[in-house]
Design a protein around this motif. Structure first.
Motif, PDB file in Angstrom:
ATOM      1  N   PRO A  32       0.819  -1.212   0.000  1.00  0.00           N
ATOM      2  CA  PRO A  32       0.000   0.000   0.000  1.00  0.00           C
ATOM      3  C   PRO A  32       0.852   1.261   0.000  1.00  0.00           C
ATOM      4  CG  PRO A  32       0.133  -0.882   2.215  1.00  0.00           C
ATOM      5  CD  PRO A  32       0.856  -1.857   1.335  1.00  0.00           C
ATOM      6  N   ILE A  33       0.195   2.396  -0.245  1.00  0.00           N
ATOM      7  CA  ILE A  33       0.924   3.654  -0.275  1.00  0.00           C
ATOM      8  C   ILE A  33       0.381   4.621   0.770  1.00  0.00           C
ATOM      9  CG2 ILE A  33       1.597   3.464  -2.698  1.00  0.00           C
ATOM     10  CD1 ILE A  33      -0.687   5.343  -3.430  1.00  0.00           C
ATOM     11  N   ALA A  34       1.284   5.452   1.272  1.00  0.00           N
ATOM     12  CA  ALA A  34       0.917   6.538   2.186  1.00  0.00           C
ATOM     13  C   ALA A  34       1.052   7.836   1.391  1.00  0.00           C
ATOM     14  CB  ALA A  34       1.824   6.556   3.396  1.00  0.00           C
ATOM     15  N   LEU A  35      -0.049   8.495   1.134  1.00  0.00           N
ATOM     16  CA  LEU A  35      -0.043   9.695   0.311  1.00  0.00           C
ATOM     17  C   LEU A  35       0.190  10.938   1.165  1.00  0.00           C
ATOM     18  CD1 LEU A  35      -3.051   9.059  -2.111  1.00  0.00           C
ATOM     19  CD2 LEU A  35      -0.602   8.901  -2.628  1.00  0.00           C
ATOM     20  N   ILE A  36       1.098  11.779   0.696  1.00  0.00           N
ATOM     21  CA  ILE A  36       1.335  13.083   1.315  1.00  0.00           C
ATOM     22  C   ILE A  36       1.312  14.114   0.199  1.00  0.00           C
ATOM     23  CG2 ILE A  36       2.907  14.529   2.641  1.00  0.00           C
ATOM     24  CD1 ILE A  36       4.086  11.991   3.854  1.00  0.00           C
TER      25      ILE A  36
END
Length: 241
Positions: A32-36
Protein backbone atom coordinates in the motif's frame (compact mmCIF):
# COMPACT_ATOMS: atom_id res chain seq x y z
CA UNK A 1 -18.48 42.18 2.79
CA UNK A 2 -17.18 40.61 -0.47
CA UNK A 3 -14.00 42.72 -0.36
CA UNK A 4 -13.29 41.67 3.23
CA UNK A 5 -13.76 38.01 2.28
CA UNK A 6 -11.39 38.26 -0.67
CA UNK A 7 -8.75 40.01 1.44
CA UNK A 8 -8.86 37.15 3.95
CA UNK A 9 -8.65 34.36 1.36
CA UNK A 10 -6.15 33.14 -1.21
CA UNK A 11 -6.37 31.20 -4.47
CA UNK A 12 -6.45 27.48 -3.64
CA UNK A 13 -7.63 25.50 -6.63
CA UNK A 14 -8.39 21.93 -5.57
CA UNK A 15 -9.04 20.02 -8.80
CA UNK A 16 -9.70 16.39 -7.93
CA UNK A 17 -9.63 15.42 -11.64
CA UNK A 18 -5.85 15.63 -11.49
CA UNK A 19 -6.08 12.19 -9.88
CA UNK A 20 -6.75 10.83 -13.38
CA UNK A 21 -3.26 11.77 -14.57
CA UNK A 22 -1.55 10.87 -11.29
CA UNK A 23 -3.21 7.47 -10.85
CA UNK A 24 -0.98 5.52 -13.30
CA UNK A 25 2.09 6.63 -11.35
CA UNK A 26 0.54 5.96 -7.95
CA UNK A 27 -0.19 2.45 -9.23
CA UNK A 28 3.48 1.82 -10.10
CA UNK A 29 4.58 2.16 -6.48
CA UNK A 30 4.69 -0.88 -4.22
CA UNK A 31 1.37 -1.08 -2.39
CA UNK A 32 0.00 0.00 0.00
CA UNK A 33 0.92 3.65 -0.28
CA UNK A 34 0.92 6.54 2.19
CA UNK A 35 -0.04 9.69 0.31
CA UNK A 36 1.34 13.08 1.32
CA UNK A 37 0.22 16.03 -0.80
CA UNK A 38 2.06 19.35 -0.81
CA UNK A 39 -0.33 22.26 -1.31
CA UNK A 40 -3.25 20.02 -0.42
CA UNK A 41 -5.91 22.74 0.00
CA UNK A 42 -8.92 20.63 1.16
CA UNK A 43 -7.19 17.37 0.25
CA UNK A 44 -9.49 16.32 -2.60
CA UNK A 45 -6.59 14.74 -4.52
CA UNK A 46 -5.85 12.42 -1.60
CA UNK A 47 -8.67 10.03 -2.58
CA UNK A 48 -7.59 8.43 -5.87
CA UNK A 49 -8.94 5.08 -4.66
CA UNK A 50 -12.42 6.49 -4.00
CA UNK A 51 -13.06 7.89 -7.50
CA UNK A 52 -14.00 6.30 -10.84
CA UNK A 53 -12.01 6.70 -14.05
CA UNK A 54 -12.80 6.45 -17.75
CA UNK A 55 -9.62 6.39 -19.83
CA UNK A 56 -10.27 6.82 -23.55
CA UNK A 57 -7.62 4.86 -25.47
CA UNK A 58 -8.30 5.85 -29.09
CA UNK A 59 -12.01 5.03 -28.79
CA UNK A 60 -11.65 2.08 -26.43
CA UNK A 61 -12.68 3.11 -22.94
CA UNK A 62 -10.95 1.59 -19.93
CA UNK A 63 -13.21 1.77 -16.87
CA UNK A 64 -11.87 1.72 -13.32
CA UNK A 65 -14.18 1.77 -10.30
CA UNK A 66 -13.74 1.28 -6.55
CA UNK A 67 -14.56 -2.17 -5.20
CA UNK A 68 -18.00 -1.08 -4.05
CA UNK A 69 -18.99 0.17 -7.49
CA UNK A 70 -18.99 3.35 -9.53
CA UNK A 71 -18.17 6.45 -7.53
CA UNK A 72 -20.25 9.62 -7.52
CA UNK A 73 -17.06 11.25 -8.83
CA UNK A 74 -16.12 10.07 -12.34
CA UNK A 75 -13.16 11.40 -14.34
CA UNK A 76 -12.89 11.07 -18.12
CA UNK A 77 -9.38 11.30 -19.55
CA UNK A 78 -8.21 10.75 -23.15
CA UNK A 79 -4.84 8.96 -23.33
CA UNK A 80 -2.18 9.37 -26.03
CA UNK A 81 0.35 6.55 -26.25
CA UNK A 82 0.03 2.93 -27.28
CA UNK A 83 2.10 1.71 -24.31
CA UNK A 84 -0.45 2.84 -21.71
CA UNK A 85 -0.82 0.00 -19.22
CA UNK A 86 -4.11 -0.37 -17.41
CA UNK A 87 -3.48 1.03 -13.91
CA UNK A 88 -5.00 -0.39 -10.78
CA UNK A 89 -6.63 1.64 -8.08
CA UNK A 90 -4.06 2.15 -5.33
CA UNK A 91 -4.35 0.76 -1.83
CA UNK A 92 -4.11 3.90 0.29
CA UNK A 93 -2.91 3.30 3.84
CA UNK A 94 -2.94 6.95 4.94
CA UNK A 95 -3.72 10.42 3.62
CA UNK A 96 -1.94 13.56 4.74
CA UNK A 97 -1.19 16.98 3.34
CA UNK A 98 0.54 20.29 3.94
CA UNK A 99 -0.83 23.72 3.10
CA UNK A 100 -0.25 27.29 4.22
CA UNK A 101 -4.01 27.46 4.74
CA UNK A 102 -5.59 23.99 4.82
CA UNK A 103 -9.32 23.86 4.18
CA UNK A 104 -12.00 21.62 5.67
CA UNK A 105 -14.14 19.79 3.09
CA UNK A 106 -16.89 19.38 5.68
CA UNK A 107 -17.17 23.17 6.14
CA UNK A 108 -19.77 24.47 3.69
CA UNK A 109 -18.36 28.01 3.72
CA UNK A 110 -14.87 26.80 2.85
CA UNK A 111 -16.21 24.62 0.04
CA UNK A 112 -18.15 27.65 -1.22
CA UNK A 113 -14.82 29.48 -1.48
CA UNK A 114 -13.26 26.65 -3.49
CA UNK A 115 -16.28 26.69 -5.78
CA UNK A 116 -15.92 30.46 -6.26
CA UNK A 117 -12.39 29.91 -7.55
CA UNK A 118 -13.59 27.71 -10.44
CA UNK A 119 -13.91 29.65 -13.69
CA UNK A 120 -17.54 30.74 -14.24
CA UNK A 121 -18.07 28.71 -17.43
CA UNK A 122 -16.72 25.47 -15.87
CA UNK A 123 -20.00 24.17 -14.49
CA UNK A 124 -18.92 20.53 -14.63
CA UNK A 125 -15.81 21.27 -12.55
CA UNK A 126 -17.93 22.97 -9.88
CA UNK A 127 -20.31 20.04 -9.66
CA UNK A 128 -17.39 17.62 -9.51
CA UNK A 129 -15.76 19.65 -6.73
CA UNK A 130 -18.90 19.40 -4.62
CA UNK A 131 -19.06 15.63 -5.07
CA UNK A 132 -15.36 15.19 -4.30
CA UNK A 133 -15.72 17.36 -1.19
CA UNK A 134 -18.41 15.01 0.08
CA UNK A 135 -16.00 12.08 -0.35
CA UNK A 136 -13.30 13.89 1.64
CA UNK A 137 -15.74 15.00 4.36
CA UNK A 138 -16.70 11.39 5.07
CA UNK A 139 -13.10 10.41 5.86
CA UNK A 140 -11.06 13.57 6.53
CA UNK A 141 -7.32 13.49 5.78
CA UNK A 142 -4.65 14.77 8.13
CA UNK A 143 -3.87 18.30 6.93
CA UNK A 144 -1.00 20.25 8.49
CA UNK A 145 -0.64 24.02 8.35
CA UNK A 146 2.85 25.19 7.50
CA UNK A 147 5.72 25.43 5.05
CA UNK A 148 6.29 22.31 2.95
CA UNK A 149 10.04 22.18 3.54
CA UNK A 150 9.56 22.50 7.31
CA UNK A 151 6.78 19.93 7.67
CA UNK A 152 7.44 17.24 5.08
CA UNK A 153 10.01 15.18 6.99
CA UNK A 154 7.76 14.86 10.05
CA UNK A 155 4.82 13.68 7.94
CA UNK A 156 7.01 11.13 6.20
CA UNK A 157 8.18 9.84 9.59
CA UNK A 158 4.55 9.48 10.74
CA UNK A 159 3.49 7.38 7.74
CA UNK A 160 2.65 3.70 8.33
CA UNK A 161 5.85 1.67 8.32
CA UNK A 162 4.45 -1.01 6.01
CA UNK A 163 3.47 1.55 3.35
CA UNK A 164 5.43 3.15 0.50
CA UNK A 165 5.41 6.90 1.02
CA UNK A 166 4.41 9.01 -1.98
CA UNK A 167 4.92 12.78 -1.84
CA UNK A 168 3.12 14.58 -4.65
CA UNK A 169 1.99 18.01 -5.76
CA UNK A 170 0.21 19.66 -8.70
CA UNK A 171 0.69 23.30 -9.76
CA UNK A 172 2.09 24.20 -6.34
CA UNK A 173 5.79 24.94 -6.72
CA UNK A 174 4.99 27.73 -9.16
CA UNK A 175 3.76 29.75 -6.17
CA UNK A 176 7.10 29.40 -4.36
CA UNK A 177 10.06 31.70 -4.82
CA UNK A 178 13.06 30.14 -6.62
CA UNK A 179 14.87 29.77 -3.29
CA UNK A 180 11.85 28.13 -1.65
CA UNK A 181 11.49 25.81 -4.61
CA UNK A 182 15.15 24.79 -4.47
CA UNK A 183 14.93 24.16 -0.75
CA UNK A 184 11.86 21.96 -1.15
CA UNK A 185 13.22 19.90 -4.05
CA UNK A 186 16.48 19.32 -2.18
CA UNK A 187 14.57 18.30 0.96
CA UNK A 188 12.19 15.87 -0.73
CA UNK A 189 14.99 14.34 -2.82
CA UNK A 190 16.75 13.25 0.36
CA UNK A 191 13.72 11.55 1.90
CA UNK A 192 12.85 7.81 1.54
CA UNK A 193 9.84 8.52 -0.68
CA UNK A 194 8.58 8.38 -4.24
CA UNK A 195 8.27 11.99 -5.37
CA UNK A 196 5.64 12.72 -8.02
CA UNK A 197 5.49 16.27 -9.37
CA UNK A 198 2.92 17.76 -11.74
CA UNK A 199 4.10 21.25 -12.60
CA UNK A 200 4.32 23.71 -15.48
CA UNK A 201 7.36 23.80 -17.79
CA UNK A 202 8.95 26.84 -16.15
CA UNK A 203 8.92 25.36 -12.65
CA UNK A 204 11.39 22.46 -12.71
CA UNK A 205 13.90 23.13 -15.52
CA UNK A 206 15.72 19.81 -15.05
CA UNK A 207 12.46 18.00 -15.73
CA UNK A 208 11.44 20.21 -18.63
CA UNK A 209 14.75 19.77 -20.47
CA UNK A 210 13.94 16.05 -20.75
CA UNK A 211 10.82 16.78 -22.85
CA UNK A 212 11.29 16.98 -26.62
CA UNK A 213 7.59 17.13 -27.52
CA UNK A 214 5.48 20.29 -27.81
CA UNK A 215 4.22 21.00 -24.30
CA UNK A 216 1.40 23.20 -25.61
CA UNK A 217 0.06 24.59 -22.33
CA UNK A 218 0.23 21.29 -20.49
CA UNK A 219 1.98 20.38 -17.25
CA UNK A 220 4.66 17.72 -16.82
CA UNK A 221 4.29 14.73 -14.53
CA UNK A 222 7.65 13.50 -13.27
CA UNK A 223 8.56 10.65 -10.93
CA UNK A 224 11.67 11.26 -8.85
CA UNK A 225 12.72 13.97 -11.27
CA UNK A 226 12.19 11.89 -14.43
CA UNK A 227 9.63 13.29 -16.89
CA UNK A 228 6.90 10.71 -17.57
CA UNK A 229 3.90 12.45 -19.11
CA UNK A 230 2.41 15.64 -20.49
CA UNK A 231 -1.02 16.24 -19.00
CA UNK A 232 -3.90 18.69 -19.08
CA UNK A 233 -3.48 21.16 -16.21
CA UNK A 234 -6.84 20.11 -14.75
CA UNK A 235 -6.38 16.40 -15.47
CA UNK A 236 -8.24 16.46 -18.77
CA UNK A 237 -5.66 14.56 -20.88
CA UNK A 238 -2.61 12.30 -20.57
CA UNK A 239 0.23 11.77 -23.04
CA UNK A 240 2.95 9.38 -21.96
CA UNK A 241 6.56 10.25 -22.70
Amino acid sequence: MERALVMQRSTQTNEAARCAVLLPFFAEVAQPIALIEVGASAGLCLYPDRYSYRYDLHGRVLELDPRDGESDVVFSCPVVGSDFAAPRLPEVASRAGIDLNPLDASDAEQVDWLEALVWPEHEERRARLRRAARVAAQDPPKLVRGDASDEIADLVAQAPRDASVVVFHSAVLVYMTPDERSRFTETVSQLPVTWISNEGPAVLPRVTEQVSKDIDGRTIVAVNGQARALVGPHGQSLELL
